[in-house]
Design an enzyme around this catalytic site. Structure first.
Site, PDB file in Angstrom:
ATOM      1  N   HIS A 121      31.849  36.472  36.912  1.00 22.32           N
ATOM      2  CA  HIS A 121      33.056  35.689  37.197  1.00 22.32           C
ATOM      3  C   HIS A 121      33.785  35.320  35.907  1.00 22.32           C
ATOM      4  O   HIS A 121      34.430  34.282  35.834  1.00 22.32           O
ATOM      5  CB  HIS A 121      32.690  34.417  37.973  1.00 22.32           C
ATOM      6  CG  HIS A 121      32.114  34.698  39.338  1.00 22.32           C
ATOM      7  ND1 HIS A 121      31.631  33.701  40.157  1.00 22.32           N
ATOM      8  CD2 HIS A 121      31.954  35.851  40.024  1.00 22.32           C
ATOM      9  CE1 HIS A 121      31.186  34.244  41.292  1.00 22.32           C
ATOM     10  NE2 HIS A 121      31.361  35.546  41.229  1.00 22.32           N
TER      11      HIS A 121
HETATM   12  C1  LIG Z   1      29.511  43.063  40.176  1.00 19.78           C
HETATM   13  C2  LIG Z   1      30.493  41.981  40.523  1.00 19.78           C
HETATM   14  C3  LIG Z   1      30.197  41.099  41.559  1.00 19.78           C
HETATM   15  C4  LIG Z   1      31.099  40.087  41.884  1.00 19.78           C
HETATM   16  N1  LIG Z   1      30.876  39.349  43.021  1.00 19.78           N
HETATM   17  C5  LIG Z   1      31.871  38.552  43.490  1.00 19.78           C
HETATM   18  C6  LIG Z   1      31.804  37.968  44.772  1.00 19.78           C
HETATM   19  O1  LIG Z   1      30.860  38.185  45.549  1.00 19.78           O
HETATM   20  N2  LIG Z   1      32.823  37.146  45.169  1.00 19.78           N
HETATM   21  C7  LIG Z   1      33.896  36.893  44.370  1.00 19.78           C
HETATM   22  O2  LIG Z   1      34.758  36.129  44.776  1.00 19.78           O
HETATM   23  N3  LIG Z   1      34.007  37.459  43.159  1.00 19.78           N
HETATM   24  C8  LIG Z   1      33.041  38.314  42.710  1.00 19.78           C
HETATM   25  N4  LIG Z   1      33.201  38.946  41.517  1.00 19.78           N
HETATM   26  C9  LIG Z   1      34.350  38.593  40.655  1.00 19.78           C
HETATM   27  C10 LIG Z   1      35.677  39.198  41.071  1.00 19.78           C
HETATM   28  O3  LIG Z   1      35.501  40.465  41.639  1.00 19.78           O
HETATM   29  C11 LIG Z   1      36.587  39.231  39.830  1.00 19.78           C
HETATM   30  O4  LIG Z   1      36.789  37.909  39.382  1.00 19.78           O
HETATM   31  C12 LIG Z   1      37.957  39.841  40.100  1.00 19.78           C
HETATM   32  O5  LIG Z   1      37.793  41.132  40.635  1.00 19.78           O
HETATM   33  C13 LIG Z   1      38.803  39.902  38.816  1.00 19.78           C
HETATM   34  O6  LIG Z   1      40.077  40.424  39.127  1.00 19.78           O
HETATM   35  P1  LIG Z   1      41.172  40.783  38.033  1.00 19.78           P
HETATM   36  O7  LIG Z   1      42.367  41.225  38.794  1.00 19.78           O
HETATM   37  O8  LIG Z   1      41.301  39.684  37.065  1.00 19.78           O
HETATM   38  O9  LIG Z   1      40.545  42.013  37.225  1.00 19.78           O
HETATM   39  P2  LIG Z   1      40.112  43.449  37.790  1.00 19.78           P
HETATM   40  O10 LIG Z   1      39.928  43.413  39.260  1.00 19.78           O
HETATM   41  O11 LIG Z   1      38.976  43.892  36.949  1.00 19.78           O
HETATM   42  O12 LIG Z   1      41.387  44.351  37.509  1.00 19.78           O
HETATM   43  C14 LIG Z   1      41.760  44.823  36.257  1.00 19.78           C
HETATM   44  C15 LIG Z   1      42.202  46.271  36.421  1.00 19.78           C
HETATM   45  O13 LIG Z   1      42.920  46.667  35.263  1.00 19.78           O
HETATM   46  C16 LIG Z   1      42.541  47.974  34.906  1.00 19.78           C
HETATM   47  N5  LIG Z   1      42.815  48.125  33.473  1.00 19.78           N
HETATM   48  C17 LIG Z   1      42.253  47.448  32.454  1.00 19.78           C
HETATM   49  N6  LIG Z   1      42.772  47.839  31.283  1.00 19.78           N
HETATM   50  C18 LIG Z   1      43.704  48.794  31.561  1.00 19.78           C
HETATM   51  C19 LIG Z   1      44.575  49.588  30.768  1.00 19.78           C
HETATM   52  N7  LIG Z   1      44.601  49.486  29.426  1.00 19.78           N
HETATM   53  N8  LIG Z   1      45.403  50.478  31.388  1.00 19.78           N
HETATM   54  C20 LIG Z   1      45.375  50.604  32.744  1.00 19.78           C
HETATM   55  N9  LIG Z   1      44.562  49.876  33.540  1.00 19.78           N
HETATM   56  C21 LIG Z   1      43.739  48.971  32.955  1.00 19.78           C
HETATM   57  C22 LIG Z   1      41.077  48.057  35.268  1.00 19.78           C
HETATM   58  O14 LIG Z   1      40.654  49.389  35.449  1.00 19.78           O
HETATM   59  C23 LIG Z   1      41.030  47.233  36.556  1.00 19.78           C
HETATM   60  O15 LIG Z   1      41.203  48.015  37.714  1.00 19.78           O
HETATM   61  C24 LIG Z   1      32.293  39.947  41.142  1.00 19.78           C
HETATM   62  C25 LIG Z   1      32.589  40.823  40.104  1.00 19.78           C
HETATM   63  C26 LIG Z   1      31.712  41.848  39.800  1.00 19.78           C
HETATM   64  C27 LIG Z   1      32.071  42.810  38.687  1.00 19.78           C
END
Ligand SMILES: Cc1cc2nc3c(=O)[nH]c(=O)nc-3n(C[C@H](O)[C@H](O)[C@H](O)COP(=O)(O)OP(=O)(O)OC[C@H]3O[C@@H](n4cnc5c(N)ncnc54)[C@H](O)[C@@H]3O)c2cc1C
Ligand SMILES: *[C@@H]1O[C@H](CO)[C@@H](O)[C@H](O)[C@H]1NC(C)=O
Ligand SMILES: *[C@@H]1O[C@H](CO)[C@@H](O)[C@H](O)[C@H]1NC(C)=O
Ligand SMILES: *[C@@H]1O[C@H](CO)[C@@H](O)[C@H](O)[C@H]1NC(C)=O
Length: 604
Positions: free
Chosen positions: A536
């Site tokens: 997280h």
């Molecule tokens: C294993 C795991 C279990 C989890 N379990 C839970 C759960 O049960 N419940 C819950 O609520 N949360 C859970 N979480 C946390 C939750 O999934 C994350 O907090 C959330 O997905 C973060 O979202 P975000 O949009 O900030 O980043 P992300 O969803 O990581 O999105 C970022 C995106 O940007 C892309 N990216 C990065 N850099 C570049 C670049 N230079 N050029 C192009 N694309 C790029 C990446 O490929 C990615 O797709 C879990 C996370 C993980 C990894």
């Protein structure tokens, strides 16, 4: 069983059981899904033109980026750039039973990119359309009303945005016996009242939502793209953005006017904002996640000058806050071996204590999985002892202090586990995450390669208040394990457990047995030594530090950040609901601003 014993008895990683309980879900299901959602507007970056123009360029097709891009496309031309591929047709993403496999897969095409923080804890970040929602444990729960107030968000729009998300991909879980026992055990342990099934964040114990449907199929943030306007949205996959382009603003601030991205064969593409950007209408929006967004800002010249200079990056705006205040909520768990078979479940129940610890659980075993017979069970056993669990391969093993989790230590652990009685793997993990946390760290560039992980330091448990929250959580977990409600899933006494696992147990690194009955290792030490991640992590582009209340990057124009990097604290007990909500919420707000401004211009 004393807390310290339980401590010693602890901490395999979640993945063990989940992996050992693997059922093969047929690939045909996945590819049917792929066909169903095969959006025409999603293309491979190789086929992208060298130059193109859009109203909005969203960088990162993750948990926030997908709902944001889908929403913006309702009225504008939007480009979504994602470095990973499609989540469909890959059972490591689509199936609940393969939760641990994606995390263990370290190939360059894996949807999970492993990183090891400077603290020594193995971690993972998404690299796939749908982002972390393609890897996570699925638990879905909203932020508290207090969190929404503190964030300064419009509560009605927040509610409407949560509902939009929930209509698309949130399910009420079918709660198996082990989770029901955890629910009852938490209540008996004093984590009251019983809030039943709810998506609200309330003190007490509840069942939350999940993005897995009743067949164990994952629904992800990529599914939001079905709501997009099919002719106004373009998505390029395998498109790694290397930098945001800025034009000097003269007397005004520098203006973001486009981005550069690289496709999978090294081709470079330029995308520009229509009208040249800077008018406050067309924008670049970073949604690249907690690691990706601060990293990209720095690669583009927006960050602490000293650091940029170290890597020969020309400073566009000296912004000391970029990459600061990054945090990862520590996860500490206790493995509870069960005398009876236990069905697979990821997180479904949470105990929200009043002292800042959130208690959840995952269960599974190679027996007792629904939908498969004896042959499949023995196959699962064979798998368990053959290739062994991804837990070891993914180095998520909380039995040795973080810095000792070397590949060699993992190899030894695997060796010993192979000799263990299969019954030792029956059971579940009770785990806790602490509120906040208060301990924070930072992200720094390691290189100027956008594909490489930056260096991340979380400083787990640096703040003593975090340690106290953890210790009290472990005590509560101990009460759960000893509660009458949980009795069915625990061995009544240690000699019974000892007898059951004698073979190999003496060498078992996870130490299921209280081998040193006099052990008084304090809970605080247990917290530090068994720390793992619950994934997280957040921060690095804080509201008020890097972006303003409207998520605009301060000091430049035409650029916002909308994702988990903007959070000071992790929302709710688990963040994904609020990350998705924020994507929708900011999409609506940006459209509204545009419409109002346009309306005003039209009048003149
Ligand atoms: C294993 C795991 C279990 C989890 N379990 C839970 C759960 O049960 N419940 C819950 O609520 N949360 C859970 N979480 C946390 C939750 O999934 C994350 O907090 C959330 O997905 C973060 O979202 P975000 O949009 O900030 O980043 P992300 O969803 O990581 O999105 C970022 C995106 O940007 C892309 N990216 C990065 N850099 C570049 C670049 N230079 N050029 C192009 N694309 C790029 C990446 O490929 C990615 O797709 C879990 C996370 C993980 C990894
Ligand atoms: C799923 O994960 C496993 C184990 O990590 C890996 O070997 C396999 O190639 C992955 N499968 C797919 C379809 O990516
Ligand atoms: C938003 O939803 C929560 C939970 O259902 C409710 O308590 C709150 O009053 C709602 N706020 C508004 C402004 O509708
Ligand atoms: C503990 O387990 C052992 C071995 O199964 C059994 O013989 C003994 O009676 C049990 N003791 C208690 C107090 O339950």
């Amino acid at each position: 069983m004393s807390a310290a014993h339980m401590g010693r008895a602890a901490a395999l990683i979640l993945a063990t059981l989940l992996a050992s309980s693997c059922v093969s879900v047929s690939v045909t299901v996945a590819s049917k899904e792929a066909r169903r959602y095969n959006f025409r507007f999603v293309r491979h970056a190789r086929d992208a033109p060298a130059v193109s123009y859009y109203n909005y360029i969203v960088v990162g097709g993750g948990t926030a980026g997908c709902p944001l891009a889908a929403t913006l496309s309702e009225h504008s031309r939007v480009l979504l750039l994602e470095r990973g591929g499609l989540p469909y047709g890959n059972r490591n993403v689509s199936s609940e039973y393969h939760f641990a496999d994606a995390l263990a897969d370290t190939s360059p095409l894996s949807p999970a990119q492993r990183f090891v923080s400077e603290d020594g804890v193995v971690n993972a970040r998404a690299r796939v359309l749908g982002g972390g929602s393609c890897l996570n444990a699925g638990f879905y729960t909203r932020a508290s009303a207090g969190y929404v107030r503190a964030a300064g968000w419009d509560a009605r729009l927040v509610n409407a945005s949560y509902r939009w998300v929930e209509r698309a991909l949130v399910f009420r879980p079918g709660v198996p016996r082990w989770q029901r026992a955890l629910h009852a055990g938490l209540l008996e342990a004093g984590v009251t009242p019983d809030n039943g099934y709810t998506l609200e964040h309330l003190p007490g114990t509840k069942i939350g939502g999940t993005i897995f449907d009743r067949r164990g199929r994952r629904h992800t943030a990529a599914d939001f793209l079905r709501r997009a306007h099919p002719r106004r949205l373009t998505v390029f996959l395998h498109a790694t953005v290397s930098r945001v382009l800025f034009r000097p603003g003269g007397k005004k601030k520098p203006v973001a006017y486009g981005v550069v991205f690289t496709d999978s064969v090294g081709g470079e593409h330029h995308v520009y904002l229509r009208g040249g950007g800077g008018g406050g209408k067309n924008e670049v929006i970073l949604a690249a996640g907690t690691l990706g967004s601060p990293q990209l800002l720095m690669l583009s010249g927006v960050g602490p000058r000293v650091q940029l200079e170290r890597h020969g990056i020309r400073t566009v705006h000296d912004h000391p806050g970029v990459g600061q205040g990054v945090a990862d909520n520590p996860m500490n768990s206790v493995f509870v071996p069960s005398p009876v078979p236990v069905a697979l479940s990821l997180v479904q129940v949470v105990g929200v204590t009043r002292f800042g610890s959130f208690i959840e659980g995952v269960s599974g075993s190679q027996f007792g999985i629904p939908l498969h017979g004896r042959a499949a069970a023995s196959h699962a056993v064979a798998r368990n002892f053959g290739m062994f669990s991804p837990m070891v391969r993914s180095r998520q093993l909380g039995t040795v202090p973080p810095r000792e989790r070397t590949p060699e230590a993992m190899r030894r652990a695997a060796e010993v586990m192979r000799r263990l009685d299969p019954r030792a793997f029956r059971g579940g993990f009770i785990l806790e995450k602490i509120l906040g946390p208060l301990s924070t760290g930072h992200i720094e560039l390691r290189s100027t390669d956008a594909r490489a992980n930056p260096a991340v330091t979380f400083n787990y448990f640096r703040d003593p208040r975090d340690v106290e929250r953890c210790a009290r959580g472990i005590q509560a977990m101990e009460r759960v394990v000893r509660s009458p409600a949980f009795a069915r899933f625990t061995y009544a006494n240690h000699s019974a457990m000892d007898a059951a696992f004698r073979r190999g147990a003496a060498h078992f690194p996870v130490n299921l047995l209280p081998r040193h009955p006099g052990d008084t290792r304090p809970l605080q030490q247990y917290c530090r030594e068994t720390v793992m991640t619950i994934w997280h992590y957040h921060g690095g582009c804080h509201v008020g530090g890097v972006v303003d209340q409207d998520y605009r990057v301060m000091g430049v124009r035409g650029l916002r950040v909308v994702d988990s990097s903007t959070f000071k604290y992790s929302p709710g007990t688990n963040p994904q609901a609020t990350v998705m909500m924020l994507g929708r919420y900011m999409g609506l707000r940006i459209l509204r601003e545009r419409w109002i401004r346009k309306g005003a211009e039209d009048k003149h």
